[in-house]
Scaffold this motif. Structure first.
Motif, short mmCIF file in Angstrom:
data_model
loop_
_atom_site.label_atom_id
_atom_site.label_comp_id
_atom_site.label_asym_id
_atom_site.label_seq_id
_atom_site.Cartn_x
_atom_site.Cartn_y
_atom_site.Cartn_z
N VAL A 87 0.77 -1.22 0.10
CA VAL A 87 0.01 0.05 0.05
C VAL A 87 0.83 1.28 -0.03
N MET A 88 1.84 1.25 0.71
CA MET A 88 2.85 2.47 0.74
C MET A 88 3.70 2.79 -0.50
N ALA A 89 3.52 1.73 -1.60
CA ALA A 89 4.42 1.90 -2.80
C ALA A 89 3.64 3.17 -3.46
N PRO A 90 4.40 4.13 -4.39
CA PRO A 90 3.80 4.98 -5.00
C PRO A 90 3.09 4.31 -6.16
N GLN A 91 3.41 3.16 -6.69
CA GLN A 91 2.65 2.48 -7.91
C GLN A 91 2.04 1.33 -7.24
N TRP A 92 0.72 0.92 -7.63
CA TRP A 92 0.19 -0.45 -7.17
C TRP A 92 -0.16 -1.25 -8.68
N PRO A 93 0.39 -2.59 -8.54
CA PRO A 93 1.36 -2.85 -7.54
C PRO A 93 2.61 -2.48 -7.85
N ALA A 121 -3.01 7.12 4.88
CA ALA A 121 -2.77 8.18 4.05
C ALA A 121 -2.47 7.54 2.61
N ALA A 122 -1.35 6.42 2.68
CA ALA A 122 -1.28 5.66 1.41
C ALA A 122 -2.40 5.01 0.76
N LEU A 123 -3.20 4.33 1.79
CA LEU A 123 -4.39 3.61 1.28
C LEU A 123 -5.38 4.56 0.57
N MET A 124 -5.90 5.86 1.18
CA MET A 124 -6.40 6.84 0.54
C MET A 124 -6.08 7.35 -0.84
N GLN A 125 -4.84 7.78 -0.75
CA GLN A 125 -3.99 8.04 -1.97
C GLN A 125 -4.15 7.14 -3.18
N GLY A 126 -3.87 5.91 -2.72
CA GLY A 126 -3.99 4.87 -3.87
C GLY A 126 -5.40 4.79 -4.45
N ALA A 127 -6.35 4.51 -3.45
CA ALA A 127 -7.62 4.40 -3.96
C ALA A 127 -8.06 5.64 -4.78
N ALA A 128 -7.88 6.82 -4.34
CA ALA A 128 -8.12 7.96 -5.36
C ALA A 128 -7.69 7.86 -6.61
N ARG A 129 -6.14 7.29 -6.81
CA ARG A 129 -5.64 6.84 -8.02
C ARG A 129 -6.31 5.91 -8.89
N HIS A 130 -6.72 4.89 -8.12
CA HIS A 130 -7.23 3.69 -8.82
C HIS A 130 -9.01 3.27 -8.92
N LEU A 131 -9.53 4.25 -8.53
CA LEU A 131 -11.12 4.41 -8.84
C LEU A 131 -11.67 4.94 -9.81
N VAL A 132 -12.60 4.37 -10.52
CA VAL A 132 -13.20 4.97 -11.55
C VAL A 132 -13.90 6.23 -10.81
N GLN A 133 -14.37 7.19 -11.88
CA GLN A 133 -15.31 8.06 -11.43
C GLN A 133 -16.59 7.29 -10.60
N GLY A 134 -17.15 7.80 -9.57
CA GLY A 134 -18.19 6.94 -8.82
C GLY A 134 -17.65 5.73 -8.25
N GLY A 135 -16.59 5.45 -8.12
CA GLY A 135 -15.98 4.04 -7.70
C GLY A 135 -16.24 4.28 -5.99
N VAL A 136 -16.03 3.36 -5.29
CA VAL A 136 -15.87 3.52 -3.78
C VAL A 136 -14.82 2.61 -3.29
N LEU A 137 -14.31 3.20 -2.11
CA LEU A 137 -13.51 2.37 -1.43
C LEU A 137 -14.23 1.99 -0.01
N ILE A 138 -14.27 0.56 0.17
CA ILE A 138 -14.85 -0.06 1.25
C ILE A 138 -14.00 -0.47 2.29
N ALA A 139 -14.01 0.16 3.41
CA ALA A 139 -13.06 -0.45 4.42
C ALA A 139 -13.80 -1.09 5.71
#
Length: 206
Positions: A87-93, A121-139
């Motif tokens: 999760v901490m990496a700047p690129q997933w994966p 913070a890394a989880l939130m930033q990564g999710a923002a990069r990889h979600l479609v518009q209208g996508g959701v992060l579920i924790a």
């Protein structure tokens, strides 16, 4: 009887989580699971949500073969081979090709309290990069909330986490929300779950 790694907690909570996912998510889409662990969740969710394609991941490379074996044992065809994700990496994966398409949903259970705070913070930033518009992060997991009494069980759990590692502990939901806002995500839904856990749904701020 399967000899694959087994989590009693994942076995207990997979059914109520699936029920909530079925209510929150549409009938089809593509999902990324972070910290798949034993693979019990992704296998259960994929079986219960046949219109979804799943990409399981885990930080521990040794966990990946067992995840794939569990998926194969269940005869699931809409689950991609598990990949290592930090999760901490700047690129997933961080290893191999980056994800080529964004995801409609990113799912993460029981991570933030057993990882350093910077992981949030890394989880939130990564999710923002990889979600479609209208996508959701579920924790999913335990959280502390201002004005909401914390159960004795969660207090004891928090104390045990901090005793094991100084950077661990149940997180304040207000602090998690702040990190989400920095990444452009807002808390859309809060669902109380069994055993004093919460299922939180985050989406892009409008």
């Amino acid at each position: 009887m399967s000899k694959l790694p087994f989590s009693p907690a994942a076995e207990r909570n997979k059914a109520p989580i699936l029920e909530r996912l079925q209510a929150v998510l549409p009938a089809q889409g593509a999902a990324l699971e972070i910290a798949s662990g034993t693979g019990q969740h992704v296998a259960w969710f994929a079986a219960g949500m046949p219109g979804w394609r799943w990409q399981p991941t885990d930080f521990e490379a040794q966990a990946l073969p067992a995840i794939d074996a569990r998926v194969a044992e269940a005869g699931l065809t809409q689950v991609a081979p598990a990949r290592r994700l930090d999760v901490m990496a700047p690129q997933w994966p961080a290893e191999g090709p980056a994800f080529s398409i964004p995801f409609d949903a990113i799912y993460c259970a029981n991570l933030l309290h057993i990882a350093p705070w910077a992981t949030c913070a890394a989880l939130m930033q990564g999710a923002a990069r990889h979600l479609v518009q209208g996508g959701v992060l579920i924790a999913y997991g335990p959280y502390l909330e201002h004005g909401v009494p914390t159960s004795p069980g969660n207090l004891a759990f928090d104390a045990s986490l901090r005793a094991n590692h100084p950077d661990w502990g149940i997180r304040q939901l207000a602090h998690v929300t702040e990190q989400a806002q920095h990444a452009g995500l807002a808390l859309l839904q809060r669902h109380a779950m069994p055993s004093n856990n919460l299922l939180l749904v985050w989406g892009r701020q409008t």
